[in-house]
Structure formats: structure tokens, C-alpha cells
Write a protein that holds these residues in place. Structure first.
Motif, PDB file in Angstrom:
ATOM      1  N   HIS A  99       0.819  -1.215   0.000  1.00 34.51           N
ATOM      2  CA  HIS A  99       0.000   0.000   0.000  1.00 34.51           C
ATOM      3  C   HIS A  99       0.853   1.266   0.000  1.00 34.51           C
ATOM      4  CE1 HIS A  99      -3.521  -2.486   0.739  1.00 34.51           C
ATOM      5  NE2 HIS A  99      -2.885  -3.057   1.741  1.00 34.51           N
TER       6      HIS A  99
ATOM      7  N   LEU B 125      -2.526  -0.402  -5.009  1.00 36.24           N
ATOM      8  CA  LEU B 125      -2.243   0.480  -3.887  1.00 36.24           C
ATOM      9  C   LEU B 125      -3.462   0.646  -2.979  1.00 36.24           C
ATOM     10  CD1 LEU B 125       0.157   2.351  -2.880  1.00 36.24           C
ATOM     11  CD2 LEU B 125      -1.064   4.226  -3.979  1.00 36.24           C
ATOM     12  N   LEU B 126      -4.572   1.080  -3.564  1.00 34.51           N
ATOM     13  CA  LEU B 126      -5.819   1.267  -2.834  1.00 34.51           C
ATOM     14  C   LEU B 126      -6.738   0.069  -3.093  1.00 34.51           C
ATOM     15  CD1 LEU B 126      -6.409   5.025  -3.686  1.00 34.51           C
ATOM     16  CD2 LEU B 126      -5.381   4.081  -1.615  1.00 34.51           C
TER      17      LEU B 126
ATOM     18  N   VAL C 298      -6.940  -6.019  -3.017  1.00 38.13           N
ATOM     19  CA  VAL C 298      -5.999  -5.340  -3.911  1.00 38.13           C
ATOM     20  C   VAL C 298      -5.562  -6.299  -5.007  1.00 38.13           C
ATOM     21  CG1 VAL C 298      -5.146  -3.689  -2.215  1.00 38.13           C
ATOM     22  CG2 VAL C 298      -4.067  -5.933  -2.399  1.00 38.13           C
TER      23      VAL C 298
ATOM     24  N   VAL D 177      -6.829  -7.408   2.140  1.00 38.12           N
ATOM     25  CA  VAL D 177      -5.880  -6.595   2.901  1.00 38.12           C
ATOM     26  C   VAL D 177      -5.286  -7.394   4.060  1.00 38.12           C
ATOM     27  CG1 VAL D 177      -5.677  -4.583   4.415  1.00 38.12           C
ATOM     28  CG2 VAL D 177      -6.924  -4.407   2.256  1.00 38.12           C
TER      29      VAL D 177
END
Length: 220
Positions: free
Chosen positions: A115, A130-131, A141, A159
Motif C-alpha cells: 500500500h 495500492l488502494l 488489492v 488486505v
């Protein structure tokens, strides 16, 4: 209350990104994009094996092949051998006239650094979205690791968890230098079951809108 704080923070960060985009654009020649000013474009193919454990996202769960338009670029456009944030943009055809966009940038690969943007010295660096996307199994992701000069291994992860294979991306044919595609994952959502969080949209939309406005103004 928590959602309000997150949204406010995303708005502030989005304004900061828009200001940064404007500042970078002021240093560019007229007509040049503020970010990712140059890139290599390819026609490619993504082969997806499907998931052994379905997660409620057909694009990940089901096997298949996608026609893909790919752009490989450096975010600031610094000359080699200076490090720069590497960019990998994908446009995945999802129907006869529809498509979805994915933007990945050079980051780390572990649960935390995936991230964090990382300037890379070469094109062998891992990249992620990234997000996170909102998915039926939580924030998710997408990542890509170069396997050779003509291909990437795509993965997905929730995540903080381990990576899972998503597919093999092959760059099949270079496209003409004047090929121009405006990648935008907000306007062009990727797949059913993967949605942008509201705070992600707020974070991105101001800088994207600023970049589009600056480009239009430079052509007048």
C-alpha cells in the motif's frame, strides 16, 4: 462518524493530489500530460485460471481470457537511470463495447508495503493497485509481478492476507506511438463484485478531473 472522518480526509488528500498535479503540469511542455507523460502501449492477453475457492467476483472466480490494452510508463517521467514510480495500466475488454480499467504502481509486495508507493530503479519491481476495491470478501488489492520483458503474473489479495494467482498477462504486440487511451478506474469499473470505495473515489476524482482539464486547456 468514522465514515465522515474518512471522507473528509479523502477530500483533503484529493485536493492535495490535484494541487500536485497542477504543479507538475506547470513544468511540462504545452500539451503534455502532467503524470505518466510517456508510455509504451501494447495489445495483450490475460489468461485467468479461475479460483479454487470462489469469492463472489466472477472475473476472479471463473477461468477465461481477456483482450487487454496495456500502458507501461513512469509517473514523473524522470530520465533513466533515475528511479521513478513505475506504472502499469490495463484496459480489460468486458463486452463488445464495454471495458474496465486497472491502474497499478510500483510498491512493495508484503502486507504493509503493498500500500506504499515506491520509486523503482527498473521495470522488474512489483506493482499493485495500492488502494483496495470493495469485494464480497472484504477490501481487495490487485498486484502484478514482471516475469519477463513480455509478461506479468497478476495476483489478488485481501488486505493483510496472502496473495492468490489471478492470471498471466502477455504483451502480444506493440501499438503505434500515437495510440492514446485515457485510463480511469472510476469512470470505467473493472468487474461485477469489485467496487470502488467512496473514499477512494473522493481521493482520486479531483486529481483525475484536474489532469483532464489541464490537458483540454493545453490543446486550445
Amino acid at each position: 462518524m468514522a465514515n465522515s472522518v474518512i471522507t473528509t480526509a479523502a477530500d483533503l488528500a484529493g485536493r492535495a493530489l490535484a494541487s500536485l498535479t497542477t504543479g507538475v503540469a506547470a513544468l511540462r511542455p504545452p500539451g503534455e500530460k502532467p503524470l505518466h507523460p510517456e508510455g509504451e502501449m501494447y495489445a495483450g492477453r490475460l489468461v485467468r485460471p479461475g479460483s479454487s475457492t470462489p469469492i463472489g467476483v466472477p472475473w476472479i472466480d471463473d477461468n477465461g481470457e481477456d483482450e487487454v490494452t496495456v500502458r507501461i510508463s513512469r509517473a514523473i517521467g524522470l530520465p533513466h537511470p533515475l528511479p521513478d514510480v513505475q506504472g502499469l495500466a490495463l484496459r480489460v475488454r468486458t463486452g463488445r463495447t464495454t471495458y474496465g480499467d486497472v491502474l497499478l504502481a510500483s510498491t512493495g509486495w508484503d502486507a504493509l508495503s503493498r500500500h506504499l508507493l515506491m520509486p523503482a530503479w527498473n521495470a522488474h519491481w512489483p506493482l499493485t493497485t495500492l488502494l483496495p476495491y470493495r469485494s464480497p470478501v472484504g477490501p481487495l488489492v490487485i498486484g502484478a509481478r514482471p516475469v519477463d520483458v513480455r509478461g506479468y503474473q497478476l495476483c489478488w489479495a485481501t488486505v493483510g492476507r496472502e496473495w492468490h494467482p489471478l492470471g498471466d498477462l502477455t504483451l502480444e504486440m506493440p501499438l503505434p506511438e500515437d495510440t492514446e487511451v485515457s485510463f480511469d478506474p472510476i469512470l470505467n469499473p473493472l468487474a461485477a463484485g469489485l467496487q470502488q470505495y467512496t473514499w477512494v473515489e473522493r481521493l482520486r476524482e479531483q486529481s483525475y478531473a484536474t489532469a483532464r482539464r489541464l490537458r483540454r486547456a493545453s490543446r486550445v
